[in-house]
Write an enzyme that holds these catalytic residues in place. Sequence first.
Site, PDB file in Angstrom:
ATOM      1  N   LYS A 179       0.857  -1.187   0.000  1.00 26.18           N
ATOM      2  CA  LYS A 179       0.000   0.000   0.000  1.00 26.18           C
ATOM      3  C   LYS A 179       0.891   1.234   0.000  1.00 26.18           C
ATOM      4  O   LYS A 179       1.771   1.370   0.861  1.00 26.18           O
ATOM      5  CB  LYS A 179      -0.860  -0.027   1.260  1.00 26.18           C
ATOM      6  CG  LYS A 179      -2.260   0.488   1.087  1.00 26.18           C
ATOM      7  CD  LYS A 179      -3.039   0.232   2.378  1.00 26.18           C
ATOM      8  CE  LYS A 179      -4.443   0.743   2.297  1.00 26.18           C
ATOM      9  NZ  LYS A 179      -5.137   0.628   3.592  1.00 26.18           N
TER      10      LYS A 179
HETATM   11  O1  G3P Z   1      -7.864   1.389   5.518  1.00 28.18           O
HETATM   12  C1  G3P Z   1      -8.226   2.545   4.870  1.00 28.18           C
HETATM   13  C2  G3P Z   1      -9.601   3.092   5.245  1.00 28.18           C
HETATM   14  O2  G3P Z   1     -10.572   2.104   5.072  1.00 28.18           O
HETATM   15  C3  G3P Z   1      -9.665   3.805   6.557  1.00 28.18           C
HETATM   16  O3  G3P Z   1     -10.979   4.061   6.977  1.00 28.18           O
HETATM   17  O4  G3P Z   1     -12.548   4.659   8.772  1.00 28.18           O
HETATM   18  O5  G3P Z   1     -10.125   5.286   9.021  1.00 28.18           O
HETATM   19  O6  G3P Z   1     -11.589   6.463   7.379  1.00 28.18           O
HETATM   20  P1  G3P Z   1     -11.314   5.179   8.088  1.00 28.18           P
END
Ligand code: G3P
Length: 218
Positions: free
Chosen positions: A83
């Site tokens: 990533k």
């Molecule tokens: O892993 C990336 C993403 O899904 C993060 O989500 O909830 O931290 O905005 P969030």
Amino acid sequence: MKFFVDTADVGEIRELADTGLLDGVTTNPSLVAKTGRDFFEVVAEICQVVEGPVSAEVAATEFDAMLAEGRKLAGIADNIAVKVPLTRAGLKTCKALTGDGVKVNVTLCFSANQAILAAKAGATFISPFIGRLDDIAMDGMQLIEDICDIYVNYPSFTTEVLVASIRSPKDILEAARIGADVATIPPNVLWSLFNHPLTDNGLAAFLADWEKTGQSIL
Ligand code: G3P
């Protein structure tokens, strides 16, 4: 639609993998920090539990270091997707790693133009963060629709749209309607997809009636 789970908690991943419905895993530095465990140990363990792509994020911000980190992460297992952030160095790293035959997930995407760059850099996955756009009163799902519409115009773009920063089952439904390739889902939201009160009520009634028959299937 492929379902990835967005967590670094190996226990939760194991439980979800048991359902047979899990196609991959995404982690990020915040999720790894939450486990309090060694990064390499956790990622290696996840790669053994799940056959599909497991995203592990680089921490460097400069190209040379990012590439070195990416290559090291790719060495953990065949199903690693490195990533990288959607920055100049991240996309340069994406191009170099995909050239090596490594899967790359380009993360922190917040615009359709960024998604075009990622596709041109050969990304395996582009991760638009819909919840974080909604959080600032923008339309996350509109971004998914825009990216899917654009990618379909260019058959040479093979990048899969991986909907990230999902907050609710409704997000998954809308992303599926649009035709997004992958949803990476927090464990609690993924489990909630199974639930419907009419399923519970209906099953209770069927079981009660079955008991009255006094029969058994086995
Ligand atoms: O892993 C990336 C993403 O899904 C993060 O989500 O909830 O931290 O905005 P969030």
